[in-house]
Enzyme design. Sequence first.
Site, PDB file in Angstrom:
ATOM      1  N   SER A   1       4.503  -0.148  -2.202  1.00 47.24           N
ATOM      2  CA  SER A   1       3.373   0.100  -1.297  1.00 47.24           C
ATOM      3  C   SER A   1       3.375   1.522  -0.754  1.00 47.24           C
ATOM      4  O   SER A   1       2.327   2.045  -0.376  1.00 47.24           O
ATOM      5  CB  SER A   1       3.395  -0.876  -0.118  1.00 47.24           C
ATOM      6  OG  SER A   1       3.133  -2.167  -0.579  1.00 47.24           O
TER       7      SER A   1
ATOM      8  N   ASP B   1       5.091  -0.034   8.728  1.00 44.95           N
ATOM      9  CA  ASP B   1       5.300  -0.380   7.326  1.00 44.95           C
ATOM     10  C   ASP B   1       4.575   0.630   6.423  1.00 44.95           C
ATOM     11  O   ASP B   1       3.744   1.413   6.881  1.00 44.95           O
ATOM     12  CB  ASP B   1       4.810  -1.814   7.075  1.00 44.95           C
ATOM     13  CG  ASP B   1       5.411  -2.419   5.813  1.00 44.95           C
ATOM     14  OD1 ASP B   1       6.400  -1.873   5.281  1.00 44.95           O
ATOM     15  OD2 ASP B   1       4.881  -3.444   5.346  1.00 44.95           O
TER      16      ASP B   1
ATOM     17  N   THR C   1       2.160   1.042   4.163  1.00 48.13           N
ATOM     18  CA  THR C   1       0.745   1.391   3.983  1.00 48.13           C
ATOM     19  C   THR C   1       0.194   2.202   5.163  1.00 48.13           C
ATOM     20  O   THR C   1      -0.266   3.332   4.968  1.00 48.13           O
ATOM     21  CB  THR C   1      -0.116   0.140   3.705  1.00 48.13           C
ATOM     22  OG1 THR C   1       0.487  -0.613   2.666  1.00 48.13           O
ATOM     23  CG2 THR C   1      -1.525   0.517   3.323  1.00 48.13           C
TER      24      THR C   1
ATOM     25  N   GLU D   1      -5.771  -3.165   6.847  1.00 51.39           N
ATOM     26  CA  GLU D   1      -4.939  -3.736   5.783  1.00 51.39           C
ATOM     27  C   GLU D   1      -4.697  -5.230   5.974  1.00 51.39           C
ATOM     28  O   GLU D   1      -4.270  -5.675   7.037  1.00 51.39           O
ATOM     29  CB  GLU D   1      -3.577  -3.026   5.729  1.00 51.39           C
ATOM     30  CG  GLU D   1      -2.766  -3.490   4.526  1.00 51.39           C
ATOM     31  CD  GLU D   1      -1.304  -3.050   4.557  1.00 51.39           C
ATOM     32  OE1 GLU D   1      -0.742  -2.849   3.466  1.00 51.39           O
ATOM     33  OE2 GLU D   1      -0.715  -2.919   5.644  1.00 51.39           O
TER      34      GLU D   1
ATOM     35  N   ASP E   1       0.755  -9.588   0.269  1.00 49.06           N
ATOM     36  CA  ASP E   1       1.938  -9.120  -0.460  1.00 49.06           C
ATOM     37  C   ASP E   1       3.174  -9.962  -0.163  1.00 49.06           C
ATOM     38  O   ASP E   1       3.924 -10.315  -1.073  1.00 49.06           O
ATOM     39  CB  ASP E   1       2.176  -7.651  -0.064  1.00 49.06           C
ATOM     40  CG  ASP E   1       3.493  -7.100  -0.568  1.00 49.06           C
ATOM     41  OD1 ASP E   1       3.649  -6.984  -1.793  1.00 49.06           O
ATOM     42  OD2 ASP E   1       4.365  -6.784   0.268  1.00 49.06           O
TER      43      ASP E   1
ATOM     44  N   HIS F   1       5.736 -11.936  -2.599  1.00 47.58           N
ATOM     45  CA  HIS F   1       7.200 -11.792  -2.644  1.00 47.58           C
ATOM     46  C   HIS F   1       7.889 -13.149  -2.500  1.00 47.58           C
ATOM     47  O   HIS F   1       8.892 -13.412  -3.156  1.00 47.58           O
ATOM     48  CB  HIS F   1       7.684 -10.861  -1.524  1.00 47.58           C
ATOM     49  CG  HIS F   1       7.436  -9.405  -1.800  1.00 47.58           C
ATOM     50  ND1 HIS F   1       8.134  -8.707  -2.756  1.00 47.58           N
ATOM     51  CD2 HIS F   1       6.581  -8.523  -1.240  1.00 47.58           C
ATOM     52  CE1 HIS F   1       7.703  -7.437  -2.772  1.00 47.58           C
ATOM     53  NE2 HIS F   1       6.756  -7.312  -1.863  1.00 47.58           N
TER      54      HIS F   1
ATOM     55  N   ASP G   1      -3.009  -1.879  -3.334  1.00 45.59           N
ATOM     56  CA  ASP G   1      -2.050  -0.879  -3.795  1.00 45.59           C
ATOM     57  C   ASP G   1      -1.388  -1.313  -5.096  1.00 45.59           C
ATOM     58  O   ASP G   1      -1.014  -0.498  -5.923  1.00 45.59           O
ATOM     59  CB  ASP G   1      -1.013  -0.597  -2.696  1.00 45.59           C
ATOM     60  CG  ASP G   1      -0.494  -1.869  -2.020  1.00 45.59           C
ATOM     61  OD1 ASP G   1      -0.906  -2.986  -2.407  1.00 45.59           O
ATOM     62  OD2 ASP G   1       0.336  -1.738  -1.107  1.00 45.59           O
ATOM     63  N   HIS G   2      -1.263  -2.643  -5.268  1.00 45.30           N
ATOM     64  CA  HIS G   2      -0.607  -3.219  -6.454  1.00 45.30           C
ATOM     65  C   HIS G   2      -0.734  -4.723  -6.376  1.00 45.30           C
ATOM     66  O   HIS G   2      -1.145  -5.254  -5.340  1.00 45.30           O
ATOM     67  CB  HIS G   2       0.883  -2.843  -6.497  1.00 45.30           C
ATOM     68  CG  HIS G   2       1.585  -3.219  -5.226  1.00 45.30           C
ATOM     69  ND1 HIS G   2       1.932  -4.520  -4.927  1.00 45.30           N
ATOM     70  CD2 HIS G   2       1.945  -2.477  -4.153  1.00 45.30           C
ATOM     71  CE1 HIS G   2       2.495  -4.555  -3.735  1.00 45.30           C
ATOM     72  NE2 HIS G   2       2.504  -3.329  -3.226  1.00 45.30           N
TER      73      HIS G   2
HETATM   74 ZN   LIG Z   1       5.449  -5.627  -1.502  1.00 47.12          ZN
END
Ligand SMILES: [Zn+2]
Length: 522
Positions: free
Chosen positions: A111, A162, A164, A306, A311, A315, A355-356
């Site tokens: 990120s 964090d 981002t 965000e 995310d 995970h 971002d991914h």
């Molecule tokens: Zn992540």
Amino acid sequence: MSESLNPAQIQRPHSRLYKLLLAWAVLATFLSASAFYFAISGKLSEVPTSDIPKKRNVIFMVSDGMGPASVAMARNYFQYTQKDNLTNLFIDDYFIGNSRTRSNNSFVTDSAAGATAFSCGLKTYNGAIGVDPLGRPCASILEAAKLMGYHTGLVVTTRITDATPASFASHASFRSEEDFIAEQLINFEDAHPFGRTVDLIFGGGRCHFLPSSHPDSCRYDESDLISDAKSSGWKYIESNEEFKNLRLGKNVSLPLLGLFSPTDYPFTIDYHDTEFPRLNETALTAVRALSEATKDSENGFFILVEGSRIDHCGHNNDAGAQVHEVLAYNDAFEAMVKFANEETDVPTVVLSTSDHETGGLSLAKQISKAYPDYLWYPEVLNRAKHSIEYLSRALKAFDGSKKELNEFVDQDILGEKGLGFVDHTSEDIKDIAHHVLTSSNRLSVMQSLRAEVGWATHGHSGVDVNVYGSSNFPEILNPVVGANENIEIGHYLRDILGIDGQLLEELTRELRDKFGDQFPNV
Ligand SMILES: [Zn+2]
Ligand SMILES: *[C@@H]1O[C@H](CO)[C@@H](O)[C@H](O)[C@H]1NC(C)=O
Ligand SMILES: *[C@@H]1O[C@H](CO)[C@@H](O)[C@H](O)[C@H]1NC(C)=O
Ligand SMILES: *[C@@H]1O[C@H](CO)[C@@H](O)[C@H](O)[C@H]1NC(C)=O
Ligand SMILES: *[C@@H]1O[C@H](CO)[C@@H](O)[C@H](O)[C@H]1NC(C)=O
């Protein structure tokens, strides 16, 4: 007819431009059928973006870790709960293209590099916060916008320190330097070379702002960033009651620091609206406050919003929690689009991307050697009462005072009060009871197997992600319609904000001078 329209042209049925276009198109039908087709299929992209009034607002939304499969999973889940398989998510209608996410040093980004691609418009190494591949600070579009007279905001559901949000308003060799990042975000003791660059912050991560002696602190030193922030002019809030006093933006004074949780927010599935503000509310409050603050200004605002914890569900391989995070993000996107269309005349871009992807999610899982069925089961996710993070913490905290462990696992973890399984066996119960400290992955395997969704990794993956957009001046989106490299998203935002490339270079030089040798070459 609507099928032949480019999404960038249809998303704003109420815009003046659309009405004009429609009137013109109707007129054109009387002239010739082919002229009509031309008018709706290709004309808008010829309107140059530079003709749009210079005062602009940019609402940049990041759905951290949300890949195309996460969107489809939440959509199918929504269809299941609505008992209507033809209903889509609000965000679906605003799809305009995609973004390729690789970083400078890997096909799979994190990120930090992902956000720096947006904020500085350059590819860097995984872990880098607002620094280039050599570890040198790069000026961000938020910093440049602030120095040009824009108002700025950061609204997230994770720690505000964090990766981002950090990459837009701070610089660090590694994302783990969250104490240092916190200092820069609020310009604690002049930690940021440009002074305070953010006007409004909503998120979690209070622990990095509290002195180490405080019970909620996670700082390594005794600095009290919150009292420093207050004495340097920030208004500070941390409870949902204080947030409610802001009356969704009608009672806000800037600069405003709102840190609603010591670390990340809980997952949406785990909290009640009475405990934490939802992302659609914090985002709406923020854009209204920034809009009000800039109403007599030559410049508008830039805000990052965000959906941070999509995310984290990836995970944790937690499909049951993820659908709620995606739906909450969808609500926030809807609130932003409605704000742009109904509450401001300033050209306002709402641009959303990830971002991914996280988890390598797939919406099917082969559960036996037999040729797989073509299905997956949203009803399994619908029965989950809590996230896997919540349940595995509850297991760790179990003290045996109220019931036996097996009974607790049976009812509170796997059964009705937990993941909502109706078919768990005594073997499943035994398996979890014997792995109280490491239950998380076992729980996600059990849930995913039943829902028949697959996960390839507990980390990120390298697939392309979706881009969504909306504007009250739809043609302003044309440059990002289609395929993008992630840095091109950053370049687009820079251009829409009217930030000169030379200004960014100058600011970058200034950052490097002022930070001196604080950033070791990596
Ligand atoms: Zn992540
Ligand atoms: C929606 O589609 C699913 C999967 O095909 C099906 O099982 C379900 O019956 C459908 N629901 C409705 C209300 O049509
Ligand atoms: C990574 O950065 C280095 C140094 O700037 C550059 O030479 C290289 O081409 C970059 N690679 C990618 C894939 O961006
Ligand atoms: C506005 O906020 C202040 C605190 O900053 C609070 O005391 C007041 O009650 C709020 N006003 C309204 C109408 O909510
Ligand atoms: C936020 O989303 C929730 C859930 O969909 C909804 O009930 C609420 O009205 C929304 N609030 C705003 C301000 O959009």
